[in-house]
Design an enzyme around this catalytic site. Sequence first.
Site, short mmCIF file in Angstrom:
data_model
loop_
_atom_site.label_atom_id
_atom_site.label_comp_id
_atom_site.label_asym_id
_atom_site.label_seq_id
_atom_site.Cartn_x
_atom_site.Cartn_y
_atom_site.Cartn_z
N SER A 108 -9.80 -1.12 7.04
CA SER A 108 -9.40 -0.36 5.03
C SER A 108 -8.85 -2.16 4.60
CB SER A 108 -8.57 0.44 5.99
OG SER A 108 -9.03 1.47 5.69
N SER A 143 -9.59 1.43 2.41
CA SER A 143 -9.13 2.57 1.88
C SER A 143 -7.70 1.50 1.54
CB SER A 143 -8.27 3.20 2.56
OG SER A 143 -7.70 2.54 3.71
N LYS A 188 0.67 -0.94 -0.09
CA LYS A 188 -0.36 -0.16 -0.11
C LYS A 188 1.60 1.31 0.56
CE LYS A 188 -3.85 1.72 2.69
NZ LYS A 188 -5.09 1.29 3.52
#
Lengths: 524, 498
Positions: B184, B160, B85
């Site tokens: 997330s 996310s 990420k």
Amino acid sequence: MKTMEEVLQDWEAVIGLEVHCELTKLETKMFCGCKLEFGAEPNTHTCPVCLGMPGALPVPNRAAIQSIVLAGLATNCDIEKHTMFYRKGYMYPDMAKNFQTTQGPKAFCMRGWLDLAVDGRGAKERLFWDDLAEGETSENMTRTADGYTAHVGITRIHMEEDAGKMVHIGGGEGRIAGATHSLVDYNRAGTPLIELVTEPDLRTPEEARLFMQKLRQIFLTLGISDCSMEEGSLRADGNISLRRRGSTEFGTKTELKNINSFKNLHDGLAYEICRQAEVLEEGGVIYQETRHWDPSAKRTIVMRVKETADDYRMFPDPDLAPYDLSDEFIENVRAKLPELPDQKAARFAADFGLSAYDARHLVEHRFTTEFFEAACEEAGDSARDLAKPLANLVLNDITAYVNANEGVDFAATPFTPARGVQLVKLLAADEISSKQAKEVFAAVLEDDKDPQAIVEERGMKQVSDTGAIEAVVDEVLAANPDKVEQYKGGKTGLIGFFVGQCMKAMKGQGNPKLINQLLEQKLN
Amino acid sequence: MAGTNFATMGIREIQAGLMNEEFTAVEVAEASLARIAEQDKDVHAFLETTEEQAIEAAEKIDMVIDSGLDITVIGPLAGIPVAYKDNMNLQGTHTTCASRMLESYVSPYTATCVRNTIEAGAIPLGKLNMDEFAFGSSTETSAFGPTRNPWDLERVPGGSSGGSAAAVAAGLATVTLGSDTGGSIRQPGSFTGTVAVKPTYGVVSRYGIVAFGSSLDQVGPFARSVEDAALTLNAISGHDPLDCTSQPVDTDFTANLAEGAKGMRIGIVPAFMDAEGLTHEVKVKVEEAAEHLRAAGAELVEVDLPNAQAAMSAYYVLGPCEAFSNLSRFDSVRYGYCDPGHKDLGGQYEASRANGFGPEARRRIMLGSYLLSAGVYDKYYYPAQQVRTLITADYTRAYEKCDVILMPASPRTAFKFGEISDPTSMYLSDMFTISLNIAGNGGMSMPCGLGADTNLPVGVQLQSPQFKDENMFRAAAALEQVYGKAPVAPAFAAKAGE
């Protein structure tokens, strides 16, 4: 403007201090492994943590927490076992994360105190102390033999990190006004810093000065900081307000910043007392503001007006777990406490029979304490006999020399404790006069020779031969029959004149004690 | 190597192929990068690929194999394509957090969890898209365009960590790392049919992860099998001297995967199964999953989390407060977006932050700034912390009766782009995940088939007590026995076979 003495007849000054001390003796910064070093090439001791890079996290420096616990124990604080670090938010480029990691309502050290012994000229700044009988207490003041003791509360000592250093370019004297740009050095960012806050218990600039001096001496003794006010590792802000004598309400305070010496602290506060009194007496209003002491102009000027209280949006730092100190940790730190100045003074008084006055002044500075202790050790068995003249030497000659030579490291001069002992021995044996001793002291510093050698070289030996002195005394009396008449007629003050004449005749080498004795014998 | 399909392979398969010299690690790296270049145009999971670092890492693996050593001596991820990420620092790469604010920012250091994967032998493929600064549940707030769900390109992958989920679902990486502050990892895991793990707070170091909510953030893996997720967690877990909230965890998360569910006590929260907003198709699949565990010998027990309904409110106090403070360092001075032409500091701060942050980031910053201000703090922050204590106590009580709690990961399957535009409706997609971050416990989303109405993946959430993450891995492995390993999304599985 009235003098401070005049002002303080009608007004009482209420002073509190905020003292910042960088823990310069540690190896590394507060929350990262960067080296602590003053004066290094800018931005060479930095890492993602102290530069506030995204993703970096703080890890508390355990040695720094030992240091603050030491400071707390040495200033009679309660040590809080469960505390938290907080984030104090403010946007400014000197703090890379735009928040300072500090402590919340509960600090590591809470509710401490120090007693200040105030005497001599300094005591005169406070009124009414001499109305008290010895041992009697009024408010935070207790009468002593030669002055008074002020009991000063310490609200808290908390742990925090220092900011980076900003240099503004293009404006006058590095100031931000008119600057075209600014440079930031993050070497200092993250330096472990303790902040001590006092209660508003100080009443005179002298008490504020003494508090700082005492605190500095304690921190130096603890070995937690170099406490250099010049380099900024020890900084004081003074909060000061006035109130009418007899009033118990606090007035509006101003905050005095940029204090980089004891003298500036004293003089800045003294000026503020006078300035505030003038404003108030003319019916004006004191604004809560930050003021800057300008020592060359001898006045304070406004830095910043605080219209509203700053909102720092403090909250517990989620990156740092609540900090728990074990009893074992606290006891281990307590075991490391060195002999503190007050304890040392008590020992000097007890072991060497010194007066409380001498003892406490001997521990006021590192150079006085260290010289005296080393000299006593040097003196061995005769330490107790020589202690008083050694104390006099330290408190008079050495102190005067250090005061006259700013920044001198007395321990590095040729006047070693061993030479000090030699000098007071010559004095104690009446081999030289006290006036000659002063000359020898100066000569040792100048020529780097032993006192004994200087005395011999300069033929300074004090004449204590009664016969030789008697001859001179007779000569002087014979040469001044009119003065002898006057003396016998009651003008006994003339003894000083006769002593002076004898000393002059003996080129200063006569033993004044013997001269006095012989003169008195012959005149009475 | 001809015909080898790395995209659908798991960790053990790739490592066996490497050891049997069916292919080299450099071939794995090159094929993975080629596949990203080709397939990611549709998905947009990657913000940056790290060719040089991937090849360099692969060459090291090949050298070890050439020298005759077993590659597992390197570590559990030896030879495995991994991606991160984009809120994770990897030295020399951009770490943008999918924000204009950090578009030009290049990491000067590497996050501990990323370093751990590389030291365990991973081949780093690149950095993955996300909601800006992890604020969102759809990856639509990325400043560089959204990521598409490999199961239906018209739909969001969740967020996310949408890029991390989509990359695994599309077979663009074997495993990826994401971060979970309020769901997330688990919600995008559920939207993309991947195994998505948020470990107990403190299992994985946060050092080097750009912080959103420091007391809530936790890093975890996405994978297509429970074992791959467990192996990855083995590589990244443990105490880190650089993160004083990390804990000395030395659990082997693969240890009890073969034990089966027999004898496990699975907690069900009835109120959650009847929650408003939970879609029928998700409810059905989650109940089926529970039945499968019962069939495998587990006992289903009812538990209660009476204060969990306050989790959302507490989260939207604590999260923005911490985010406000954590994001205050993005001030245009030392790095990041700097609005040009300002002559005063205040003006530069204001314009840089107004133009560098997207609307959701600005909303959370303003919320946090308000919530922490004098006079307001006591009314919100402090009660939110009290709620936290209550919810943590709820979980402690519930776990006296069970080993794992089972519930949906998300109330619905993946939604279409633009379908949810109201922020508070978007916040509700985290209704089943948030309470876990508030309490700090571990949880994971495990694929449990496709919803009957949308024909899209549904995730069942398995939660476990603090530092007992192995419990949920065991239950997840039992479910995997029923459902099989998570597949690459059909459209991309077909492409993988070409």
